[in-house]
Design a protein around this motif. Structure first.
Motif, PDB file in Angstrom:
ATOM      1  N   VAL A 192       3.691 -16.794 -18.450  1.00 24.54           N
ATOM      2  CA  VAL A 192       4.383 -16.975 -17.043  1.00 24.54           C
ATOM      3  C   VAL A 192       4.937 -17.214 -17.456  1.00 24.54           C
ATOM      4  N   ILE A 270       5.242 -12.221 -18.047  1.00 24.35           N
ATOM      5  CA  ILE A 270       5.174 -11.613 -16.178  1.00 24.35           C
ATOM      6  C   ILE A 270       6.331 -12.552 -16.948  1.00 24.35           C
ATOM      7  N   VAL A 272       8.935 -14.831 -13.783  1.00 24.31           N
ATOM      8  CA  VAL A 272       9.976 -14.521 -12.460  1.00 24.31           C
ATOM      9  C   VAL A 272      10.840 -15.679 -12.148  1.00 24.31           C
ATOM     10  N   LEU A 320       6.096  -7.122 -16.240  1.00 24.45           N
ATOM     11  CA  LEU A 320       6.361  -7.331 -15.236  1.00 24.45           C
ATOM     12  C   LEU A 320       8.012  -8.131 -15.015  1.00 24.45           C
ATOM     13  N   VAL A 322      10.530 -10.152 -12.295  1.00 18.17           N
ATOM     14  CA  VAL A 322      10.463  -9.988 -10.878  1.00 18.17           C
ATOM     15  C   VAL A 322      12.150 -10.830 -10.561  1.00 18.17           C
ATOM     16  N   PHE A 393       1.359 -10.130  -8.237  1.00 15.76           N
ATOM     17  CA  PHE A 393       1.419  -9.922  -9.464  1.00 15.76           C
ATOM     18  C   PHE A 393       0.428  -9.104 -10.436  1.00 15.76           C
ATOM     19  N   SER A 396      -0.133  -5.859 -10.266  1.00  9.14           N
ATOM     20  CA  SER A 396       0.341  -5.071 -10.225  1.00  9.14           C
ATOM     21  C   SER A 396       0.303  -5.020 -12.120  1.00  9.14           C
TER      22      SER A 396
END
Length: 401
Positions: A192, A270, A272, A320, A322, A393, A396
């Motif tokens: 992440v 991910i 963010v 993902l 964001v 998250f 998803s």
């Protein structure tokens, strides 16, 4: 089973006194510990104390005839399951980042293939120095891990800040995670990447273009992702809050530095992007701008790179992605437009007008905007928002709760 072997390098800082308790704590948990005591470290703790606690010889000299008859520094480096540097001084960090090897500690560090974990300890000004930041970023990119530093009082009378070495039990926990990995959490095995805080764009050597972001929401998301088992990299602008536990932190000042750090931290599962990145920058005057009779100087603004859109267009785009939308009016409408324009999967939108108290505050009220619609959450603490987001998250990506 053979006890995990730790090679402990004790650097030359006042925090070296904690290394004695650190050895004891490691031994209590079944680790085998050998120690290299640097010349600086020996100014704070004695070889006899180290040898007594490790139940091993304390290693100090690169050119020791007894040890080096069989290239002892290579043997030390290769006989370790993990190399732990505590305290990791600015000098040791600089040597590692630049590949120097002029004593036993630095030679063993460059000769090892084992994972390396550093527990930095230094004055806050030294930790924030541009050279130290560059060295930390380089080591992070090379795969070296960090635990701490922490915020608190310094050895210097009346001085406090970010630079204290983590406490021995926190370091032991980091050692266990590094060697054994996290065994639970919905994000185990995922990487992440989180951005947080503001960016500061220099106007001159003493003034900046900035915003009121505290970094609390981004830091809370990084901490929640780490608790969920992820390997987390946090790219942070200038903030005054404490680093989250179990997170690799890369510090930056400007939007361009943040983009460079983000691209070095990819790939990730991910991404963010919670940082409040300045949209514009100036050329930056080399000297302080002075008041004069001709009125204020005109500032020529240049648009900063769009970090979120840049990452969205990369081949190694996170699965993902964001983004955040900090708005003062028409919050949801602006967030929908941003979702389409940036090419991300989810926008977390919030009202940051002065009356909301969100920017710099402890609470947040967010709207999740995706291709499926808008979901509005009630007001809650930024920590609670972070926990809810991390659960979302994981869902998803089809990860079990």
């Amino acid at each position: 089973m053979t006890a995990p072997r730790i090679l402990l390098v004790i650097g030359g800082g006042i925090a070296a006194y904690k290394s004695l308790d650190l050895i004891r704590r490691l031994k209590e948990r079944g680790f085998s510990v050998r120690a290299i005591l640097t010349a600086g470290g020996a100014q704070f703790v004695t070889p006899l104390s180290v040898a007594t606690l490790t139940a091993e010889r304390c290693f100090q000299d690169l050119f020791d005839l007894t040890d080096e008859h069989d290239v002892g520094h290579i043997r030390l480096a290769r006989d370790a399951d993990l190399v732990l540097v505590a305290p990791a001084t600015a000098d040791l960090i600089a040597k590692m980042a630049n590949g120097l090897a002029n004593d036993l500690a630095s030679t063993a560090l460059i000769a090892t293939t084992a994972p390396i974990l550093l527990a930095p300890a230094m004055n806050p000004t030294m930790w924030e120095n541009a050279a130290t930041r560059r060295n930390v970023e380089r080591l992070t990119a090379d795969g070296v891990s960090f635990v701490g530093p922490e915020t608190g009082p310094m050895a210097e009378r009346g001085e406090s800040g970010l630079g204290r070495m983590s406490e021995p039990l926190d370091i032991v926990a980091a050692v266990e995670r590094k060697l054994h990995g996290r065994r639970e959490g919905p994000l185990v095995g995922l990487r992440v990447l989180v951005t947080s805080g503001p960016t500061h764009e220099p106007i001159d050597p003493v003034r900046v273009l900035a915003n009121r972001s505290s970094g609390r929401q981004g830091h809370a998301i990084a901490a929640a992702a780490a608790r969920a088992g992820a390997e987390v990299t946090l790219v942070s602008g200038p903030v005054s809050i404490t680093d989250p536990k179990d997170v690799t932190v890369v510090r930056v000042e400007t939007a361009r530095e943040m983009l460079e750090a983000v691209e070095r931290s990819l790939p990730a599962d991910i991404g963010v992007f919670a940082a409040a990145v300045a949209d514009w920058r100036t050329d930056g005057a080399p000297q302080k701008l002075k008041k004069g009779g001709g009125g204020p100087p005109a500032l020529s603004l240049v648009e900063n790179p769009d970090i979120l859109a840049t990452v969205a267009g990369r081949a190694d785009r996170p699965r993902l992605l964001v983004g955040f939308a900090a708005e003062t009016e028409n919050v949801v409408a602006h967030a929908k437009e941003k979702l389409a324009r940036k090419g991300c999967d989810l926008i977390v939108a919030n009202d940051v007008s002065p009356a909301s108290g969100v920017m710099g505050g402890e609470a947040n009220t967010v709207h999740l905007v995706s291709a499926d619609g808008v979901e509005s959450w009630p007001a809650m603490s930024k920590g609670a928002v972070a926990e809810e987001l991390v659960e979302r998250f994981a869902a998803s990506l089809g990860r079990p709760a």
